[in-house]
Design a protein around this motif. Structure first.
Motif, PDB file in Angstrom:
ATOM      1  N   SER A   1      -5.700  -4.134  10.141  1.00  0.00           N
ATOM      2  CA  SER A   1      -6.400  -3.303   9.165  1.00  0.00           C
ATOM      3  C   SER A   1      -6.364  -1.844   9.731  1.00  0.00           C
ATOM      4  O   SER A   1      -6.082  -0.938   8.784  1.00  0.00           O
TER       5      SER A   1
ATOM      6  N   ALA B   1      -4.074   1.340   7.836  1.00  0.00           N
ATOM      7  CA  ALA B   1      -4.898   2.472   7.750  1.00  0.00           C
ATOM      8  C   ALA B   1      -4.180   3.732   8.275  1.00  0.00           C
ATOM      9  O   ALA B   1      -3.924   4.918   7.452  1.00  0.00           O
TER      10      ALA B   1
ATOM     11  N   TYR C   1      -9.632  -1.001   4.107  1.00  0.00           N
ATOM     12  CA  TYR C   1     -10.372  -1.927   3.211  1.00  0.00           C
ATOM     13  C   TYR C   1      -9.253  -2.941   2.333  1.00  0.00           C
ATOM     14  O   TYR C   1      -9.935  -4.096   2.267  1.00  0.00           O
ATOM     15  N   VAL C   2      -8.287  -2.579   2.055  1.00  0.00           N
ATOM     16  CA  VAL C   2      -7.313  -3.516   1.601  1.00  0.00           C
ATOM     17  C   VAL C   2      -7.003  -4.719   2.629  1.00  0.00           C
ATOM     18  O   VAL C   2      -6.994  -5.871   2.381  1.00  0.00           O
TER      19      VAL C   2
ATOM     20  N   ALA D   1      -8.494   9.025   1.567  1.00  0.00           N
ATOM     21  CA  ALA D   1      -8.344   7.954   0.629  1.00  0.00           C
ATOM     22  C   ALA D   1      -7.322   6.977   1.287  1.00  0.00           C
ATOM     23  O   ALA D   1      -7.415   5.649   1.099  1.00  0.00           O
ATOM     24  N   SER D   2      -6.018   7.504   1.674  1.00  0.00           N
ATOM     25  CA  SER D   2      -5.115   6.637   2.079  1.00  0.00           C
ATOM     26  C   SER D   2      -5.481   5.414   3.164  1.00  0.00           C
ATOM     27  O   SER D   2      -5.266   4.461   3.337  1.00  0.00           O
TER      28      SER D   2
ATOM     29  N   CYS E   1       0.686  -1.167  -0.046  1.00  0.00           N
ATOM     30  CA  CYS E   1      -0.088  -0.082   0.082  1.00  0.00           C
ATOM     31  C   CYS E   1       0.666   1.174  -0.172  1.00  0.00           C
ATOM     32  O   CYS E   1       0.597   2.270  -0.654  1.00  0.00           O
TER      33      CYS E   1
ATOM     34  N   ILE F   1      -8.275   3.030   2.262  1.00  0.00           N
ATOM     35  CA  ILE F   1      -7.500   2.189   1.416  1.00  0.00           C
ATOM     36  C   ILE F   1      -6.714   1.186   2.088  1.00  0.00           C
ATOM     37  O   ILE F   1      -6.916   0.103   1.845  1.00  0.00           O
ATOM     38  N   GLY F   2      -6.032   1.658   3.022  1.00  0.00           N
ATOM     39  CA  GLY F   2      -5.280   0.798   4.050  1.00  0.00           C
ATOM     40  C   GLY F   2      -6.289   0.068   4.782  1.00  0.00           C
ATOM     41  O   GLY F   2      -6.034  -1.202   5.001  1.00  0.00           O
TER      42      GLY F   2
ATOM     43  N   LEU G   1       0.484   1.548  -4.075  1.00  0.00           N
ATOM     44  CA  LEU G   1      -0.819   2.133  -4.121  1.00  0.00           C
ATOM     45  C   LEU G   1      -0.894   3.920  -4.008  1.00  0.00           C
ATOM     46  O   LEU G   1      -1.653   4.501  -4.437  1.00  0.00           O
ATOM     47  N   LEU G   2      -0.076   4.034  -2.740  1.00  0.00           N
ATOM     48  CA  LEU G   2      -0.209   5.690  -2.457  1.00  0.00           C
ATOM     49  C   LEU G   2       0.559   6.460  -3.483  1.00  0.00           C
ATOM     50  O   LEU G   2      -0.208   7.580  -3.782  1.00  0.00           O
TER      51      LEU G   2
ATOM     52  N   LEU H   1      -2.173   6.507  -6.311  1.00  0.00           N
ATOM     53  CA  LEU H   1      -3.284   7.259  -6.131  1.00  0.00           C
ATOM     54  C   LEU H   1      -2.709   8.931  -6.027  1.00  0.00           C
ATOM     55  O   LEU H   1      -3.788   9.655  -6.589  1.00  0.00           O
TER      56      LEU H   1
END
Length: 302
Positions: free
Chosen positions: A241, A245, A229-230, A222-223, A58, A226-227, A62-63, A66
């Motif tokens: 989780s 996040a 829910y991933v 969003a970060s 992430c 995303i953290g 991902l970051l 994004l």
């Protein structure tokens, strides 16, 4: 006092901030991180690799993706775009550990992720920011620009962490006593840095907030989502989780500011990190309340 004198004084203030204040600030913050670390935290990645790899994925993949999408969507000016990407490349901060503790996250996972991310940042930050410089400003610069700067960043990140770890291992009672003062000092230092940047860029700050404020807010929220829910989608536990996040939603803004001012020598690039650092304290608290209440609602329904 003429404009030339004012400009000269501002330049001297910025030089003192970037050459003296920022390195000291970053060293204190990284020392605070080290006070919570043990060698076992680095070994954890081999014993429990899945949560660590998800968190690192992430952070590193991902970051930046994004953030790049947000920068393009908001058509941000080049310097602010690079500043956003610099923020995205920066690892999680020690504040993430505090929020994770407050809202029942896996603090040990936070500490391990922060430690590994801080080491990986020595490689990932130059790669991500060099690409941003080339894409948004048409430059092929290197971060850091000189070998001496490379050594400075490595020393500023790793040496205080190592000292903190040594104190924690050899003198745990001293480590516990130092913990609260170092946390307070870190928060005050970050506040002073933000105020100094706002003062330095006061003539342009309204435009900067208009151009980068909403993007920084969306990136922050969003970060964290995303953290979280991933982690849930990959069947990690609730505490893990939440830890991920907070880890990827609360960045080391001081490091991003240091690199913008002391390495890239561009105060405008430090503005997104300053704005983000102001926002994240409130959004992280709101997010923590949301996930805690959500979990209580699920438990009550069950």
């Amino acid at each position: 006092m003429g404009p030339t004198t004012t400009t000269r004084q501002e330049h001297m203030q910025e030089s003192a901030l970037s050459t003296i204040g920022l390195p000291i600030a970053l060293a204190i913050i990284m020392l605070g991180l080290g006070l919570h670390l043990r060698v076992d935290d680095f070994r954890r990645i081999w014993r429990e690799p899945r949560a660590m790899l998800i968190g690192l994925g992430c952070q590193v993949i991902l970051l930046p993706a994004l953030c790049f999408g947000l920068v393009k969507a908001f058509a941000m000016p080049p310097e602010l775009a690079v500043g956003m990407m610099l923020l995205a490349a920066s690892p999680g901060g020690t504040t993430a550990n505090l929020y994770s503790h407050l809202f029942k996250g896996d603090v040990a996972l936070n500490i391990s992720l922060t430690a590994i991310n801080s080491v990986l940042a020595i490689v990932s930050i130059p790669i991500i920011v060099n690409l941003a410089l080339e894409l948004f400003m048409g430059q092929q610069q290197y971060v850091p620009l000189q070998f001496r700067k490379t050594l400075e960043v490595i020393v500023l990140i790793l040496a205080p962490v190592a000292v903190g770890m040594l104190i924690n291992a050899r003198f745990p009672a001293v480590s516990r006593k130092m913990d609260k003062p170092v946390k307070i000092a870190s928060a005050l230092i970050l506040l002073v840095l933000i105020l100094a940047i706002l003062l330095r860029e006061r003539a342009h700050m309204a435009d900067y907030f208009r151009q980068a404020g909403l993007a920084a807010l969306i990136f922050n929220l969003a970060s964290m989502f995303i953290g979280y829910y991933v982690g849930r989608l990959t069947r990690l536990g609730e505490a893990q989780s939440r830890a991920i996040a907070f880890e990827i939603g609360i960045h080391n803004g001081t490091l991003a500011i240091y690199l913008a001012l002391a390495v890239l020598n561009n105060s405008a690039m430090s503005v997104p990190a300053a704005i983000y650092s102001l926002i994240m304290f409130f959004t992280a608290a709101a997010f923590g309340v949301w996930v805690t209440r959500g979990q209580k609602s699920v438990a009550a329904a069950a």
